[in-house]
Design a protein around this motif. Sequence first.
Motif, mmCIF file in Angstrom:
data_model
loop_
_atom_site.group_PDB
_atom_site.id
_atom_site.type_symbol
_atom_site.label_atom_id
_atom_site.label_comp_id
_atom_site.label_asym_id
_atom_site.label_seq_id
_atom_site.Cartn_x
_atom_site.Cartn_y
_atom_site.Cartn_z
ATOM 1 N N UNK A 89 0.842 -1.203 0.000
ATOM 2 C CA UNK A 89 0.000 0.000 0.000
ATOM 3 C C UNK A 89 0.874 1.249 0.000
ATOM 4 N N UNK A 90 1.925 1.255 0.824
ATOM 5 C CA UNK A 90 2.802 2.419 0.896
ATOM 6 C C UNK A 90 3.505 2.658 -0.442
ATOM 7 N N UNK A 91 3.977 1.581 -1.077
ATOM 8 C CA UNK A 91 4.649 1.731 -2.373
ATOM 9 C C UNK A 91 3.676 2.249 -3.424
ATOM 10 N N UNK A 92 2.462 1.751 -3.427
ATOM 11 C CA UNK A 92 1.473 2.240 -4.391
ATOM 12 C C UNK A 92 1.126 3.709 -4.136
ATOM 13 N N UNK A 93 1.062 4.098 -2.886
ATOM 14 C CA UNK A 93 0.796 5.509 -2.590
ATOM 15 C C UNK A 93 1.937 6.401 -3.055
ATOM 16 N N UNK A 94 3.183 5.922 -2.914
ATOM 17 C CA UNK A 94 4.341 6.707 -3.413
ATOM 18 C C UNK A 94 4.255 6.871 -4.927
#
Length: 173
Positions: A89-94
């Motif tokens: 999720x964090x990578x997709x948000x970045x």
Amino acid sequence: MSPPPIMPDALPPPRWGLQRKLIVSMLLVGVVPLMVGLGLALWQGSQEIYEVNGESFKALAIETSRKLDVLVAEEVARTSRIANNPDIVQELEKRRDAWRAIEERGGRAAVRAVANEDWRLWDAKDPLMVRAITDSSVAKLLGQYYSGSLREPDELLPQIVRAATKMLFITDT
């Protein structure tokens, strides 16, 4: 003078003697009940086989449906764990924020140009682009999920059964 020839049609019909009547009545008394009994036995046996096979198939179908329910529920839970993994999720948000920054600087045309360039580099098998995608932390995490080495404590099924996911698309907005 000789008597006139006897015509075969003129012969009287043969008489049923007592011996013939007894033989025929014995056969009828023995054969008819035997045939009725065999027919009833065949019908009852067929019904029993039909019912037993039906019950067996019913039990088999119920057991198969239970196993499929467990497999599908486990696969849905596994895919849900992958989709809700905080690192993914964090990578997709970045990545979403990076695309929004490009859009704010150059508009949708700039986003399309960057996306087309990325696709061109990927299709050309550019080593930097391939490495950026396949060696990323998300790719490694997905590889661990796919291989089964990243195991959740509540997983019920053995690793060899859990390999139902062959392809998973993770996208942003």
